[in-house]
Design an enzyme around this catalytic site. Structure first.
Site, PDB file in Angstrom:
ATOM      1  N   GLU A   1       0.327   0.419   8.550  1.00 45.21           N
ATOM      2  CA  GLU A   1       1.097   0.089   9.749  1.00 45.21           C
ATOM      3  C   GLU A   1       0.402   0.584  11.027  1.00 45.21           C
ATOM      4  O   GLU A   1       1.030   1.127  11.929  1.00 45.21           O
ATOM      5  CB  GLU A   1       2.519   0.636   9.608  1.00 45.21           C
ATOM      6  CG  GLU A   1       3.224  -0.007   8.420  1.00 45.21           C
ATOM      7  CD  GLU A   1       4.719   0.243   8.347  1.00 45.21           C
ATOM      8  OE1 GLU A   1       5.252   0.936   9.224  1.00 45.21           O
ATOM      9  OE2 GLU A   1       5.340  -0.255   7.395  1.00 45.21           O
TER      10      GLU A   1
ATOM     11  N   HIS B   1      17.416  -3.586  -0.262  1.00 46.51           N
ATOM     12  CA  HIS B   1      17.222  -2.422  -1.121  1.00 46.51           C
ATOM     13  C   HIS B   1      16.194  -1.510  -0.481  1.00 46.51           C
ATOM     14  O   HIS B   1      14.992  -1.655  -0.730  1.00 46.51           O
ATOM     15  CB  HIS B   1      16.701  -2.827  -2.498  1.00 46.51           C
ATOM     16  CG  HIS B   1      17.713  -3.525  -3.355  1.00 46.51           C
ATOM     17  ND1 HIS B   1      17.356  -4.226  -4.481  1.00 46.51           N
ATOM     18  CD2 HIS B   1      19.060  -3.617  -3.259  1.00 46.51           C
ATOM     19  CE1 HIS B   1      18.457  -4.730  -5.048  1.00 46.51           C
ATOM     20  NE2 HIS B   1      19.502  -4.384  -4.309  1.00 46.51           N
TER      21      HIS B   1
ATOM     22  N   HIS C   1       8.819  -4.548   1.899  1.00 47.81           N
ATOM     23  CA  HIS C   1       8.302  -3.782   3.044  1.00 47.81           C
ATOM     24  C   HIS C   1       7.654  -2.489   2.551  1.00 47.81           C
ATOM     25  O   HIS C   1       8.093  -1.909   1.559  1.00 47.81           O
ATOM     26  CB  HIS C   1       9.431  -3.456   4.025  1.00 47.81           C
ATOM     27  CG  HIS C   1       9.680  -4.581   4.991  1.00 47.81           C
ATOM     28  ND1 HIS C   1       9.808  -4.393   6.346  1.00 47.81           N
ATOM     29  CD2 HIS C   1       9.781  -5.917   4.789  1.00 47.81           C
ATOM     30  CE1 HIS C   1      10.002  -5.558   6.938  1.00 47.81           C
ATOM     31  NE2 HIS C   1       9.998  -6.503   6.018  1.00 47.81           N
TER      32      HIS C   1
ATOM     33  N   GLU D   1       5.730  -6.973   4.134  1.00 42.02           N
ATOM     34  CA  GLU D   1       5.426  -6.447   5.471  1.00 42.02           C
ATOM     35  C   GLU D   1       3.987  -5.942   5.402  1.00 42.02           C
ATOM     36  O   GLU D   1       3.061  -6.670   5.715  1.00 42.02           O
ATOM     37  CB  GLU D   1       6.416  -5.355   5.838  1.00 42.02           C
ATOM     38  CG  GLU D   1       6.182  -4.819   7.242  1.00 42.02           C
ATOM     39  CD  GLU D   1       6.942  -3.528   7.489  1.00 42.02           C
ATOM     40  OE1 GLU D   1       7.483  -3.389   8.587  1.00 42.02           O
ATOM     41  OE2 GLU D   1       6.957  -2.661   6.604  1.00 42.02           O
TER      42      GLU D   1
ATOM     43  N   GLU E   1       8.663  -4.648  14.712  1.00 42.17           N
ATOM     44  CA  GLU E   1       9.593  -3.528  14.887  1.00 42.17           C
ATOM     45  C   GLU E   1       8.970  -2.366  15.661  1.00 42.17           C
ATOM     46  O   GLU E   1       9.674  -1.636  16.358  1.00 42.17           O
ATOM     47  CB  GLU E   1      10.105  -3.048  13.524  1.00 42.17           C
ATOM     48  CG  GLU E   1       9.022  -2.441  12.644  1.00 42.17           C
ATOM     49  CD  GLU E   1       9.484  -2.165  11.208  1.00 42.17           C
ATOM     50  OE1 GLU E   1      10.283  -2.956  10.687  1.00 42.17           O
ATOM     51  OE2 GLU E   1       9.039  -1.174  10.626  1.00 42.17           O
TER      52      GLU E   1
HETATM   53  C1  NOJ Z   1      11.226  -0.021   7.471  1.00 42.70           C
HETATM   54  C2  NOJ Z   1      11.261  -1.507   7.407  1.00 42.70           C
HETATM   55  O1  NOJ Z   1      10.021  -2.062   7.766  1.00 42.70           O
HETATM   56  C3  NOJ Z   1      12.346  -1.998   8.309  1.00 42.70           C
HETATM   57  O2  NOJ Z   1      12.329  -3.393   8.389  1.00 42.70           O
HETATM   58  C4  NOJ Z   1      13.659  -1.470   7.818  1.00 42.70           C
HETATM   59  O3  NOJ Z   1      14.666  -1.844   8.718  1.00 42.70           O
HETATM   60  C5  NOJ Z   1      13.646   0.047   7.706  1.00 42.70           C
HETATM   61  N1  NOJ Z   1      12.481   0.476   7.001  1.00 42.70           N
HETATM   62  C6  NOJ Z   1      14.856   0.564   6.983  1.00 42.70           C
HETATM   63  O4  NOJ Z   1      14.817   0.194   5.647  1.00 42.70           O
HETATM   64 CA    CA Z   2       7.788  -0.900   8.072  1.00 46.39          CA
END
Ligand code: NOJ
Ligand code: CA
Length: 704
Positions: free
Chosen positions: A171, A413, A482, A501, A507
């Site tokens: 990331e 999840h 993710h 992801e 985000e």
């Molecule tokens: C990280 C994830 O990338 C995000 O999309 C998610 O909302 C949060 N974790 C909480 O699970």
């Molecule tokens: Ca993430």
């Protein structure tokens, strides 16, 4: 002199005895295999007459066993040709051509119980792949790989688009430097990432995108990472030889294998045009065909969700007001509501209504289940059970309501990386999803992995992600993972694995320094080479200060660029990530997100340069509509497109969503204009993109 001559002759004879070349179907790319005097295998790669990879070593080291790096003799070399087309369940194009020439080299260590190693090379017109295979012969049965000595000896100090090599996360935002200048410990973004295990100053991740001074675009990656571990690269910053660096397990070993078995493919994609890198299908071609017979339940989809509001701080995942109380057991009933919970029945209903009104397939709801009061950072094993909703989330009612409205709720999840717990509870979680009609789940792996000591991208976790995709697939459930390992084309084999992801998503713009304006121009050349990303585009409220005046963060694009991302960032799973109340203020621009397809018959990469710009046109699956997306980095630019991809002799209405003349990602990001034009395949369109701006165009055929 005579003696020297003779020696030379013997030497070359010996060399030629142990070397073999193989070319791609058009002859453009040539790979040479050489077994050196000491019995060490090596290869090199050329594009026409230009060297791309100089002679590079091959081989592996094993635990308590002789290494598989030298001392080999050749048993046989076999050549084969292959040419077929296949249809992906979903994708950027309707049909994919898999056309290559193969060289399969069988090596033997004659002094070591005749241990055999097979190296299989496939040479395509867009590059080459090779892998190691371990037949059921010799001293190997159960064995442990301690390292791979695969090299990629580059011809110079290329420009690299890189992120730090890290066993736990990808990331990061990208750095663009010469190979000699890579410093993976330097990046400030390192401090924005919760769980990380940076490898070394000179370690970078794959896919690694490179550009040479003589104009070659080179992408180094891997395909079909399964029952193995992910591969990073160590750079020799003087010789520019890259060496594979595998992700270890908790004991420091790389992979535990049993013959017969094989490694993932190591891949080199090369072209003089950046566009060809983006249209390459080599990684997919090197993966196994689809494992499921019935794929009728696998559906590309667009979704909205109770999600961004938590990232901007409008609401919370957790229901309870715990203050500093850490919950030891799952006794969530003792909780007092904090009054900010996002996943309430009423809010879920609002999203379901919005999705139904605007034609979305799904609604992601995060924070629906108990456990969020104390979910991360403590290496707790018992956090979520994946079946117990918070008291203000009426799953029974909502699943009925969503069904009536023709919308699917997307399960969430978050495992908090307690993977042992997740594996234990998955069967029950699947029953729960089936009972309430969920057909897609977003999984998440925030935090350090349990089993403790394992990394996100090691063999144990790689097998976990595949196991989950397989188990869900058997139950006709799609998945979006993710913080998992990045895809390496495995979605060909498990097409229910719609996206992952595994990179720095949108985000980050909500709560960190964000994603620099060039970020989305690099991702397709790196992370997306392995498969779709759940990037979550579509943020219209660009400045976070509009949510809370003291928030400084912002999305580093214009609004029009957010629209273009639906085309430039290919995924069969696309979120409209902003909130209904924001979209309702911009219904004209929102129309593009409603219209854009998520599955395609054809794709044309019109123009691309990593780090600078990307323009792509795609034809919607089974329709006459085309969509075009164009994005730029921090520099404004004017792009001109020939519309020769449109069907000749037909008129199209083009709806152009573009930056206003005074738009700028920082100073004026929400300024857009929408225009209509009648065009045909002979037309040219000229669009000005603002700094970190974009354009999105919908072409629909008139009087079809
Ligand atoms: C990280 C994830 O990338 C995000 O999309 C998610 O909302 C949060 N974790 C909480 O699970
Ligand atoms: Ca993430």
């Amino acid at each position: 002199m005579k003696k020297l001559y003779l020696l030379l002759l013997i030497f070359t004879l010996q060399l030629s005895l142990y070397s073999e070349t193989i070319s791609s179907p058009s002859g453009k790319i040539t790979l040479e295999f050489v077994l050196k005097n000491n019995g060490a295998p090596s290869y090199s790669l050329k594009f026409e007459n230009d060297q791309i990879i100089k002679f590079s070593s091959l081989g592996l080291t094993l635990k308590n066993l002789p290494s598989l790096t030298d001392g080999f003799e050749i048993v046989k070399m076999e050549k084969a040709a292959f040419n077929e087309s296949w249809e992906p369940v979903w994708g950027e194009v309707k049909s994919i051509r898999n056309h290559y020439n193969e060289l399969c080299v069988t090596l033997r260590k004659s002094d070591q119980q005749n241990q055999t190693l097979v190296i299989r090379f496939r040479v395509f017109d867009d590059g080459a792949g090779f892998r190691y295979e371990f037949p059921d012969k010799g001293f190997l049965t159960y064995f442990t790989v301690t390292g791979e000595k695969t090299e990629f000896a580059l011809t110079g100090n290329h420009t690299a688009f890189w992120i730090p090599g890290d066993y736990d996360t990808n990331e990061y935002f990208y750095h663009t430097t010469r190979l000699s200048e890579v410093d993976a410990l330097r990046g400030n973004d390192i401090h924005e990432i919760g769980t990380k295990t940076v490898i070394a100053k000179n370690a970078v991740q794959t896919p690694l995108m490179l550009k040479s001074d003589n104009g070659y675009y080179i992408n180094i990656f891997e395909a079909a990472v399964n029952d193995y571990t992910a591969m990073h690269l160590l750079i020799d910053q003087k010789t520019f030889v890259l060496t594979s660096q595998l992700v270890p397990d908790a004991q420091g070993d790389m992979a535990h294998l049993q013959t017969p078995c094989k490694t993932p493919w190591r891949t080199i994609i090369v072209s003089k045009n950046a566009e060809d890198i983006l249209s390459s299908k080599m990684v997919l071609n090197l993966n196994e065909p689809c494992k499921f017979e019935d794929v009728s339940w696998i559906k590309p989809q667009k979704y909205v969700g109770i999600w961004w509001e938590m990232h901007v701080g409008k609401s919370s995942w957790n229901y309870g007001d715990t203050g500093n109380i850490k919950l030891k057991t799952m006794d969530w009933k003792a909780l007092k509501p904090n009054g900010r919970h996002g996943a309430t029945t009423a809010n879920a209903k609002r999203f379901i209504d919005f999705a139904a009104a605007h034609g979305f397939d799904g609604v992601l709801i995060e924070g629906w289940n108990v456990g969020w009061e104390d979910w991360w950072g403590n290496q707790k094993e018992e956090v979520f059970d994946f079946v117990t909703p918070y008291p203000d989330f009426d799953v029974e009612y909502l699943s009925r309501y969503a069904k009536e409205k023709g919308v699917k709720i997307i399960m969430h999840h978050e495992t908090s990386s307690s993977v042992t717990n997740y594996e234990r509870r998955l069967p029950e979680a699947i029953d729960f999803m089936k009972k309430y009609g969920y057909n897609t789940v977003k999984t998440g792996y925030v935090g350090r992995i349990i089993p403790r000591g394992e990394f996100h991208d090691g063999q144990w976790m790689v097998n976990h992600y595949t196991r989950v995709a397989e188990k869900l697939g058997e139950n006709k459930i799609m998945v979006n993972s993710h913080e998992s390992v990045r895809l390496s084309g495995l979605h060909r084999t498990y097409p229910n694995w719609l996206a992952a992801e595994a990179a720095r998503g949108n985000e980050f713009n909500a709560w960190s320094r964000g994603n620099p304006p060039d970020h989305e121009t690099i991702l397709p050349f790196t992370r997306l080479m392995g498969g779709p990303m759940d990037y979550t585009p579509g943020i219209f409220r660009i400045k976070m200060s509009e949510w809370f005046p003291d928030k400084k963060e912002q999305v580093h694009t214009t609004l029009a660029k957010q629209l273009a991302l639906y085309v430039t960032m290919y995924s069969p799973l696309q979120m409209a990530a902003d909130l209904p109340e924001v979209y309702e203020k911009h219904l004209d621009a929102f129309q593009f997100i409603k219209d854009v397809a998520v599955d395609w018959d054809d794709t044309k990469i019109l123009d691309a340069e990593p780090g600078d710009y990307i323009a792509i046109a795609r034809k919607a699956k089974g329709k006459d509509d085309w969509f075009l997306g164009a994005i730029t980095d921090e520099n404004e630019r004017t792009m001109e497109f020939e519309l020769s991809f449109l069907e000749a002799g037909k008129k199209y209405e083009a709806v152009i969503y573009r930056d206003s003349d005074d738009a700028h990602w920082q100073k004026n990001p929400v300024a857009y204009a929408i225009e209509k034009k009648t065009v045909d395949s002979g037309s040219k369109l000229r669009v000005k993109l603002a700094a970190s701006g974009g354009a999105a165009i919908h072409f629909s055929m008139k009087n079809r």
